[in-house]
Design an enzyme around this catalytic site. Structure first.
Site, mmCIF file in Angstrom:
data_model
loop_
_atom_site.group_PDB
_atom_site.id
_atom_site.type_symbol
_atom_site.label_atom_id
_atom_site.label_comp_id
_atom_site.label_asym_id
_atom_site.label_seq_id
_atom_site.Cartn_x
_atom_site.Cartn_y
_atom_site.Cartn_z
ATOM 1 N N ASP A 56 0.822 -1.216 0.000
ATOM 2 C CA ASP A 56 0.000 0.000 0.000
ATOM 3 C C ASP A 56 0.852 1.260 0.000
ATOM 4 O OD1 ASP A 56 -1.815 -2.187 1.287
ATOM 5 O OD2 ASP A 56 -3.127 -0.595 0.551
ATOM 6 N N ASN B 269 1.843 -3.067 4.109
ATOM 7 C CA ASN B 269 0.788 -3.853 3.455
ATOM 8 C C ASN B 269 -0.171 -4.356 4.535
ATOM 9 O OD1 ASN B 269 -0.224 -5.021 0.945
ATOM 10 N ND2 ASN B 269 0.294 -6.994 1.837
HETATM 11 O O1 MRU Z 1 -7.662 -2.792 3.184
HETATM 12 P P1 MRU Z 1 -7.469 -3.148 1.739
HETATM 13 O O2 MRU Z 1 -8.281 -4.306 1.287
HETATM 14 O O3 MRU Z 1 -7.611 -1.933 0.841
HETATM 15 O O4 MRU Z 1 -5.953 -3.597 1.676
HETATM 16 C C1 MRU Z 1 -5.395 -4.009 0.462
HETATM 17 C C2 MRU Z 1 -4.016 -4.502 0.596
HETATM 18 O O5 MRU Z 1 -3.421 -4.472 1.661
HETATM 19 C C3 MRU Z 1 -3.332 -4.948 -0.642
HETATM 20 O O6 MRU Z 1 -2.441 -5.992 -0.375
HETATM 21 C C4 MRU Z 1 -2.565 -3.742 -1.208
HETATM 22 O O7 MRU Z 1 -3.449 -2.699 -1.514
HETATM 23 C C5 MRU Z 1 -1.767 -4.041 -2.379
HETATM 24 S S1 MRU Z 1 -2.822 -4.475 -3.693
HETATM 25 C C6 MRU Z 1 -2.493 -3.934 -5.090
#
Ligand code: MRU
Length: 373
Positions: free
Chosen positions: A253, A263
């Site tokens: 992220d 992440n």
């Molecule tokens: O809380 P979320 O579902 O938005 O979290 C998503 C993640 O942690 C993914 O692993 C991250 O965004 C990388 S995806 C391209």
């Protein structure tokens, strides 16, 4: 990617050419439904309530949110109002700030009557660029999977370099096409490897508390015909100790200029286990996920804390098809709900980007992105 034989992206313009359609990810895996967004407020709510989620898709949705805002009112004040509204939805994924920066920098100097068309064009561009970057990540990461097939670790009862067993890849959360505009980050190499005829098998962490692994990654892989097995979040270490994981690939992220990776919560524990067991741990991300302004992920990345109900309850469908949430903790117990964690660069074997692979370090990143020197 295809759903029931039809090509989909996660976000697209409606037939009327102005409203924005998304896949409502809160309904998966039980129902595949789209949702129409007609205002910046609706776009903000879709991000906040996680109808869309995943770092790149959050950015793309915010870009279209700015276009919807301009359609309603293309005045100067509405650029900053819409920007602030969208930026406040989720704090951790830096793609949100990046996409909003792109949009505001583009729109601010334009005359008001040119802003609507420019906003829609740039939002579409961000989506197309994201899909192309994720496809490129897939190509670079598939080379890694091919290497793992040829030089793989010896599982219990297996044989190094054996081609008669699949490459076992562990992933966390959902970093597939649902988290991006198309293809995904961590899952893109798996899809490309699958296309190349490489036998892959994916260990899918369920990813409590929102279960993005169980509900989204498992659904994606099943829809695409990729072999996979759902595991509880705590199983990964055991599998790695027994040689049942050839490599881990997760998304990110926010990645710092020094290669620290933020992440979904629990990623760090997988990286620790991988380090202990000698399993390569790779992170796949497009350049829109790199935050060049920070170095130390632990100190500088804001970690989202979500409602405790996500931990205290589990939600699913009962046998009659009704959605239900049930409480799993004593009524007197509070919960903490940290949504992300930081994996220090020293635990990351390598980064997979749209420009190729590199070490998780400033030097590695600058070799791929020399314009950032
Ligand atoms: O809380 P979320 O579902 O938005 O979290 C998503 C993640 O942690 C993914 O692993 C991250 O965004 C990388 S995806 C391209």
């Amino acid at each position: 990617m295809k759903v029931d034989g039809r090509d989909y992206r996660t976000i697209w313009l409606a037939d009327d050419g102005w409203a924005v359609e998304i896949i409502d990810q809160t309904k998966l895996p039980h129902a595949f439904e789209s949702c129409r967004l007609e205002s910046v407020e609706a776009a903000a709510a879709a991000i906040r309530d996680m109808l869309v989620r995943g770092a790149p898709l959050i950015g793309a949705t915010a870009a279209y949110g700015m276009a919807l805002a301009m359609r309603a009112d293309a005045g100067d004040g509405n650029i900053s109002r819409a920007h602030e509204l969208l930026l406040a939805t989720r704090p951790t994924a830096v793609n949100l700030r990046w996409a909003l920066g792109e949009m505001s920098d583009l729109l601010t100097p334009l005359p008001a009557d040119g802003r609507v068309a420019a906003a829609y064009a740039r939002a579409a561009g961000i989506c197309d660029e994201d899909a192309a970057m994720c496809r490129a990540i897939g190509e670079h990461g598939a080379d890694l999977i091919e290497d793992a097939r040829d030089t793989g670790r010896v599982p219990d009862g297996g044989r190094a370099g054996s081609t008669d067993r699949p490459v076992n890849i562990l992933t966390h959360c959902n970093a597939g096409w649902l988290a991006t505009v198309d293809w995904g980050t961590a899952l893109a190499p798996i899809y490309v490897a699958h296309e190349r005829g490489i036998d892959v098998h994916v260990w899918v962490d369920e990813t409590r508390p929102r279960n993005q692994g169980a509900s989204l990654t498992a659904w994606e892989l099943a829809s695409h015909g990729v072999a996979h097995t759902l595991i509880v979040d705590n199983a990964g270490g055991h599998l790695m100790q027994h040689g049942m994981v050839d490599l881990c690939i997760t998304g990110s992220d926010r990645t710092t200029a020094e290669g620290d990776v933020c992440n979904k919560i629990g990623t760090y524990l997988k990286a620790l286990a991988a380090h202990d067991c000698g399993v390569p741990f790779h992170v796949a991300l497009p350049c829109s996920t790199i935050d060049w302004s920070i170095a130390d992920g632990l100190a500088e990345i804001p970690i989202e804390q979500r409602d405790q109900s996500e931990v205290l309850e589990v939600t699913g469908r009962d046998a009659a098809g009704a959605q239900r949430s049930v409480r799993i903790a004593p009524s007197a117990s509070p919960a903490a709900n940290y949504a992300f964690d930081v994996t220090p660069a020293r635990l990351v074997s390598g980064l997979i980007t749209e420009r190729g692979r590199c070490a998780a370090s400033r030097q590695g990143l600058l070799e791929l992105y020399p314009e950032r020197r």
